[in-house]
Design a protein around this motif. Sequence first.
Motif, PDB file in Angstrom:
ATOM      1  N   LEU A   1       0.807  -1.226   0.000  1.00 49.53           N
ATOM      2  CA  LEU A   1       0.000   0.000   0.000  1.00 49.53           C
ATOM      3  C   LEU A   1       0.838   1.273   0.000  1.00 49.53           C
ATOM      4  O   LEU A   1       0.472   2.257  -0.657  1.00 49.53           O
ATOM      5  CB  LEU A   1      -0.958   0.002   1.186  1.00 49.53           C
ATOM      6  N   MET A   2       1.951   1.296   0.710  1.00 57.73           N
ATOM      7  CA  MET A   2       2.800   2.489   0.726  1.00 57.73           C
ATOM      8  C   MET A   2       3.419   2.705  -0.657  1.00 57.73           C
ATOM      9  O   MET A   2       3.483   3.829  -1.148  1.00 57.73           O
ATOM     10  CB  MET A   2       3.890   2.375   1.791  1.00 57.73           C
ATOM     11  N   THR A   3       3.850   1.639  -1.268  1.00 55.00           N
ATOM     12  CA  THR A   3       4.416   1.746  -2.618  1.00 55.00           C
ATOM     13  C   THR A   3       3.380   2.317  -3.572  1.00 55.00           C
ATOM     14  O   THR A   3       3.661   3.266  -4.318  1.00 55.00           O
ATOM     15  CB  THR A   3       4.905   0.368  -3.112  1.00 55.00           C
ATOM     16  N   GLU A   4       2.179   1.762  -3.534  1.00 52.93           N
ATOM     17  CA  GLU A   4       1.109   2.253  -4.408  1.00 52.93           C
ATOM     18  C   GLU A   4       0.779   3.723  -4.132  1.00 52.93           C
ATOM     19  O   GLU A   4       0.563   4.506  -5.056  1.00 52.93           O
ATOM     20  CB  GLU A   4      -0.147   1.394  -4.244  1.00 52.93           C
ATOM     21  N   ALA A   5       0.754   4.095  -2.858  1.00 51.71           N
ATOM     22  CA  ALA A   5       0.424   5.478  -2.498  1.00 51.71           C
ATOM     23  C   ALA A   5       1.471   6.456  -3.020  1.00 51.71           C
ATOM     24  O   ALA A   5       1.128   7.522  -3.563  1.00 51.71           O
ATOM     25  CB  ALA A   5       0.285   5.614  -0.982  1.00 51.71           C
ATOM     26  N   PHE A   6       2.748   6.125  -2.891  1.00 49.96           N
ATOM     27  CA  PHE A   6       3.786   7.044  -3.351  1.00 49.96           C
ATOM     28  C   PHE A   6       3.870   7.087  -4.873  1.00 49.96           C
ATOM     29  O   PHE A   6       4.136   8.140  -5.453  1.00 49.96           O
ATOM     30  CB  PHE A   6       5.131   6.712  -2.709  1.00 49.96           C
ATOM     31  N   ILE A   7       3.620   5.976  -5.528  1.00 50.59           N
ATOM     32  CA  ILE A   7       3.554   5.993  -6.995  1.00 50.59           C
ATOM     33  C   ILE A   7       2.405   6.889  -7.435  1.00 50.59           C
ATOM     34  O   ILE A   7       2.573   7.732  -8.323  1.00 50.59           O
ATOM     35  CB  ILE A   7       3.409   4.560  -7.563  1.00 50.59           C
ATOM     36  N   HIS A   8       1.260   6.738  -6.804  1.00 52.74           N
ATOM     37  CA  HIS A   8       0.096   7.570  -7.130  1.00 52.74           C
ATOM     38  C   HIS A   8       0.399   9.045  -6.890  1.00 52.74           C
ATOM     39  O   HIS A   8       0.059   9.900  -7.712  1.00 52.74           O
ATOM     40  CB  HIS A   8      -1.115   7.121  -6.304  1.00 52.74           C
ATOM     41  N   ARG A   9       1.047   9.350  -5.784  1.00 47.26           N
ATOM     42  CA  ARG A   9       1.418  10.747  -5.483  1.00 47.26           C
ATOM     43  C   ARG A   9       2.263  11.345  -6.606  1.00 47.26           C
ATOM     44  O   ARG A   9       2.050  12.486  -7.018  1.00 47.26           O
ATOM     45  CB  ARG A   9       2.197  10.800  -4.171  1.00 47.26           C
ATOM     46  N   LEU A  10       3.220  10.584  -7.093  1.00 53.57           N
ATOM     47  CA  LEU A  10       4.069  11.079  -8.177  1.00 53.57           C
ATOM     48  C   LEU A  10       3.281  11.228  -9.478  1.00 53.57           C
ATOM     49  O   LEU A  10       3.423  12.228 -10.186  1.00 53.57           O
ATOM     50  CB  LEU A  10       5.261  10.145  -8.382  1.00 53.57           C
ATOM     51  N   GLU A  11       2.461  10.255  -9.783  1.00 51.61           N
ATOM     52  CA  GLU A  11       1.689  10.305 -11.027  1.00 51.61           C
ATOM     53  C   GLU A  11       0.722  11.484 -11.057  1.00 51.61           C
ATOM     54  O   GLU A  11       0.603  12.161 -12.080  1.00 51.61           O
ATOM     55  CB  GLU A  11       0.944   8.998 -11.245  1.00 51.61           C
ATOM     56  N   ILE A  12       0.042  11.757  -9.948  1.00 47.91           N
ATOM     57  CA  ILE A  12      -0.881  12.898  -9.961  1.00 47.91           C
ATOM     58  C   ILE A  12      -0.113  14.223  -9.934  1.00 47.91           C
ATOM     59  O   ILE A  12      -0.674  15.258 -10.258  1.00 47.91           O
ATOM     60  CB  ILE A  12      -1.927  12.846  -8.830  1.00 47.91           C
ATOM     61  N   GLY A  13       1.165  14.161  -9.596  1.00 45.22           N
ATOM     62  CA  GLY A  13       2.029  15.339  -9.653  1.00 45.22           C
ATOM     63  C   GLY A  13       2.750  15.462 -10.984  1.00 45.22           C
ATOM     64  O   GLY A  13       3.735  16.181 -11.111  1.00 45.22           O
ATOM     65  N   ASN A  14       2.289  14.708 -11.995  1.00 48.69           N
ATOM     66  CA  ASN A  14       2.821  14.765 -13.362  1.00 48.69           C
ATOM     67  C   ASN A  14       4.223  14.196 -13.529  1.00 48.69           C
ATOM     68  O   ASN A  14       4.972  14.621 -14.406  1.00 48.69           O
ATOM     69  CB  ASN A  14       2.760  16.189 -13.920  1.00 48.69           C
ATOM     70  N   VAL A  15       4.581  13.222 -12.707  1.00 48.42           N
ATOM     71  CA  VAL A  15       5.815  12.470 -12.930  1.00 48.42           C
ATOM     72  C   VAL A  15       5.419  11.226 -13.712  1.00 48.42           C
ATOM     73  O   VAL A  15       4.628  10.421 -13.233  1.00 48.42           O
ATOM     74  CB  VAL A  15       6.495  12.068 -11.602  1.00 48.42           C
ATOM     75  N   PRO A  16       5.924  11.077 -14.924  1.00 52.59           N
ATOM     76  CA  PRO A  16       5.543   9.908 -15.710  1.00 52.59           C
ATOM     77  C   PRO A  16       6.068   8.611 -15.098  1.00 52.59           C
ATOM     78  O   PRO A  16       7.144   8.586 -14.517  1.00 52.59           O
ATOM     79  CB  PRO A  16       6.178  10.153 -17.078  1.00 52.59           C
TER      80      PRO A  16
END
Length: 104
Positions: free
Chosen positions: A73-88
């Motif tokens: 869950l932490m991995t998914e949350a941080f990936i999501h944080r980056l993606e919504i911040g426009n990090v491909p």
Amino acid sequence: ALVLGDGVIGAHQIERFLAERKILNLLYVGFLLNFCLLEKPGGISNMRNRYRTILLRDCTAASETAWSTDEGLMTEAFIHRLEIGNVPSTTSVEFMHALSVTAA
């Protein structure tokens, strides 16, 4: 020049290394997404405004807790944080496919 094993590396050394080699694209993989890959001097947060930063989702893991480990869950949350911040981000399979298509 920056050499593996030189010890502690600061932001200025990383910037010089990349500039000397005219590197514009940074591929992020590894452990501790929520610490090292995100916030350290060469981390995504510090480099994304000057370089094209790309995260390989399936080659990355965050530090998990007892309640988050089984599902990552932490991995998914941080990936999501980056993606919504426009990090491909992409997967290693998609990335390798893109490289083979580009090379053809």
